[in-house]
Design a protein around this motif. Structure first.
Motif, PDB file in Angstrom:
ATOM      1  N   VAL A 122      61.631  -7.786 -39.861  1.00  0.00           N
ATOM      2  CA  VAL A 122      62.756  -8.040 -38.964  1.00  0.00           C
ATOM      3  C   VAL A 122      63.311  -9.434 -39.205  1.00  0.00           C
ATOM      4  O   VAL A 122      62.609 -10.325 -39.677  1.00  0.00           O
ATOM      5  CB  VAL A 122      62.410  -7.892 -37.456  1.00  0.00           C
ATOM      6  N   ALA A 123      64.562  -9.584 -38.852  1.00  0.00           N
ATOM      7  CA  ALA A 123      65.217 -10.894 -38.851  1.00  0.00           C
ATOM      8  C   ALA A 123      65.661 -11.151 -37.418  1.00  0.00           C
ATOM      9  O   ALA A 123      66.002 -10.215 -36.682  1.00  0.00           O
ATOM     10  CB  ALA A 123      66.417 -10.896 -39.794  1.00  0.00           C
ATOM     11  N   SER A 124      65.648 -12.408 -37.035  1.00  0.00           N
ATOM     12  CA  SER A 124      66.075 -12.801 -35.696  1.00  0.00           C
ATOM     13  C   SER A 124      67.317 -13.665 -35.845  1.00  0.00           C
ATOM     14  O   SER A 124      67.300 -14.672 -36.552  1.00  0.00           O
ATOM     15  CB  SER A 124      64.941 -13.571 -35.006  1.00  0.00           C
ATOM     16  N   ARG A 125      68.388 -13.242 -35.172  1.00  0.00           N
ATOM     17  CA  ARG A 125      69.661 -13.959 -35.280  1.00  0.00           C
ATOM     18  C   ARG A 125      70.237 -14.189 -33.892  1.00  0.00           C
ATOM     19  O   ARG A 125      69.955 -13.444 -32.956  1.00  0.00           O
ATOM     20  CB  ARG A 125      70.646 -13.132 -36.100  1.00  0.00           C
ATOM     21  N   THR A 126      71.081 -15.170 -33.798  1.00  0.00           N
ATOM     22  CA  THR A 126      71.798 -15.405 -32.550  1.00  0.00           C
ATOM     23  C   THR A 126      72.778 -14.261 -32.326  1.00  0.00           C
ATOM     24  O   THR A 126      73.498 -13.859 -33.245  1.00  0.00           O
ATOM     25  CB  THR A 126      72.560 -16.744 -32.613  1.00  0.00           C
ATOM     26  N   ASP A 127      72.782 -13.722 -31.120  1.00  0.00           N
ATOM     27  CA  ASP A 127      73.666 -12.620 -30.779  1.00  0.00           C
ATOM     28  C   ASP A 127      75.115 -13.078 -30.870  1.00  0.00           C
ATOM     29  O   ASP A 127      75.466 -14.165 -30.415  1.00  0.00           O
ATOM     30  CB  ASP A 127      73.351 -12.130 -29.360  1.00  0.00           C
TER      31      ASP A 127
ATOM     32  N   ARG B  56      72.904 -17.429 -26.317  1.00  0.00           N
ATOM     33  CA  ARG B  56      71.590 -17.675 -25.720  1.00  0.00           C
ATOM     34  C   ARG B  56      70.580 -16.604 -26.102  1.00  0.00           C
ATOM     35  O   ARG B  56      69.381 -16.791 -25.942  1.00  0.00           O
ATOM     36  CB  ARG B  56      71.708 -17.713 -24.187  1.00  0.00           C
ATOM     37  N   VAL B  57      71.063 -15.470 -26.594  1.00  0.00           N
ATOM     38  CA  VAL B  57      70.217 -14.317 -26.893  1.00  0.00           C
ATOM     39  C   VAL B  57      69.912 -14.251 -28.382  1.00  0.00           C
ATOM     40  O   VAL B  57      70.801 -14.418 -29.215  1.00  0.00           O
ATOM     41  CB  VAL B  57      70.918 -13.011 -26.433  1.00  0.00           C
ATOM     42  N   ARG B  58      68.626 -14.011 -28.694  1.00  0.00           N
ATOM     43  CA  ARG B  58      68.214 -13.787 -30.076  1.00  0.00           C
ATOM     44  C   ARG B  58      68.117 -12.281 -30.300  1.00  0.00           C
ATOM     45  O   ARG B  58      67.408 -11.582 -29.588  1.00  0.00           O
ATOM     46  CB  ARG B  58      66.863 -14.432 -30.366  1.00  0.00           C
TER      47      ARG B  58
ATOM     48  N   PRO C  75      67.693   1.280 -37.439  1.00  0.00           N
ATOM     49  CA  PRO C  75      68.412   0.707 -38.578  1.00  0.00           C
ATOM     50  C   PRO C  75      69.860   0.399 -38.204  1.00  0.00           C
ATOM     51  O   PRO C  75      70.491   1.140 -37.441  1.00  0.00           O
ATOM     52  CB  PRO C  75      68.340   1.809 -39.640  1.00  0.00           C
ATOM     53  N   ASP C  76      70.357  -0.703 -38.705  1.00  0.00           N
ATOM     54  CA  ASP C  76      71.759  -1.096 -38.505  1.00  0.00           C
ATOM     55  C   ASP C  76      72.145  -1.283 -37.036  1.00  0.00           C
ATOM     56  O   ASP C  76      73.301  -1.088 -36.670  1.00  0.00           O
ATOM     57  CB  ASP C  76      72.710  -0.087 -39.171  1.00  0.00           C
ATOM     58  N   HIS C  77      71.165  -1.626 -36.207  1.00  0.00           N
ATOM     59  CA  HIS C  77      71.458  -1.871 -34.791  1.00  0.00           C
ATOM     60  C   HIS C  77      70.587  -3.019 -34.296  1.00  0.00           C
ATOM     61  O   HIS C  77      69.362  -2.891 -34.247  1.00  0.00           O
ATOM     62  CB  HIS C  77      71.196  -0.610 -33.958  1.00  0.00           C
ATOM     63  N   SER C  78      71.209  -4.120 -33.951  1.00  0.00           N
ATOM     64  CA  SER C  78      70.479  -5.263 -33.412  1.00  0.00           C
ATOM     65  C   SER C  78      70.104  -5.006 -31.962  1.00  0.00           C
ATOM     66  O   SER C  78      70.826  -4.310 -31.244  1.00  0.00           O
ATOM     67  CB  SER C  78      71.330  -6.537 -33.491  1.00  0.00           C
ATOM     68  N   VAL C  79      69.002  -5.585 -31.548  1.00  0.00           N
ATOM     69  CA  VAL C  79      68.528  -5.402 -30.188  1.00  0.00           C
ATOM     70  C   VAL C  79      67.962  -6.726 -29.678  1.00  0.00           C
ATOM     71  O   VAL C  79      67.320  -7.466 -30.435  1.00  0.00           O
ATOM     72  CB  VAL C  79      67.484  -4.261 -30.118  1.00  0.00           C
ATOM     73  N   SER C  80      68.235  -7.036 -28.421  1.00  0.00           N
ATOM     74  CA  SER C  80      67.669  -8.257 -27.834  1.00  0.00           C
ATOM     75  C   SER C  80      66.185  -8.030 -27.551  1.00  0.00           C
ATOM     76  O   SER C  80      65.720  -6.892 -27.450  1.00  0.00           O
ATOM     77  CB  SER C  80      68.398  -8.607 -26.534  1.00  0.00           C
ATOM     78  N   ARG C  81      65.477  -9.128 -27.410  1.00  0.00           N
ATOM     79  CA  ARG C  81      64.049  -9.022 -27.087  1.00  0.00           C
ATOM     80  C   ARG C  81      63.863  -8.339 -25.738  1.00  0.00           C
ATOM     81  O   ARG C  81      62.929  -7.573 -25.550  1.00  0.00           O
ATOM     82  CB  ARG C  81      63.403 -10.400 -27.112  1.00  0.00           C
TER      83      ARG C  81
END
Length: 134
Positions: free
Chosen positions: A87-92, A97-99, A54-60
């Motif tokens: 999940v939501a996918s956002r530009t880093d 270049r990273v989702r 939770p509350d932490h984005s992570v790259s694929r």
């Protein structure tokens, strides 16, 4: 079929451990399968959901490392979780270049329900205190 009795070759302890593992697996299988069905998750999707924080984005790529799989597999898993609204996918923010994948509110709720359900299933399995901590 009844378990085969161990030979008297010093492997009795190993045999007992294997028997305990299989017994625990059988006890948990029905409960976990029901929990996953209620959440609309396969075991692979549940594992993926567990690896997201939770509350932490992570790259694929980072998620692939956590799952010990190829990033192309993560694309499939992330798409299924996104379709479910987990999940939501956002530009880093640091590298366009990273989702980055982020749990949504529904994903956090599903992850919490999954964690609670797994914890309750383990408690009902008969494991106690120190056994659960191990």
């Amino acid at each position: 079929m009844a378990p085969r009795a161990p030979q008297s070759d010093g492997n009795e302890a190993a045999f007992a451990v294997v028997e305990a593992i299989f017994s625990l697996h059988q006890q948990l299988l029905a409960e976990v399968s029901s929990l996953l069905a209620d959440l609309g998750l396969s075991p692979a999707l549940a594992d993926t959901l567990r690896k997201l924080e939770p509350d932490h984005s992570v790259s694929r790529r980072e998620l692939a490392d956590r799952l010990h799989c190829d990033p192309s597999n993560v694309t499939f898993l992330a798409d299924r979780l996104r379709e479910r609204g987990f999940v939501a996918s956002r530009t880093d923010a640091h590298d366009r270049r990273v989702r980055a994948l982020t749990l949504t509110a529904a994903g956090m709720k599903a992850r919490s329900t999954l964690a609670d359900g797994l914890s309750m299933a383990l408690q009902r399995s008969g494991l106690k205190g120190e056994q659960l901590r191990q």
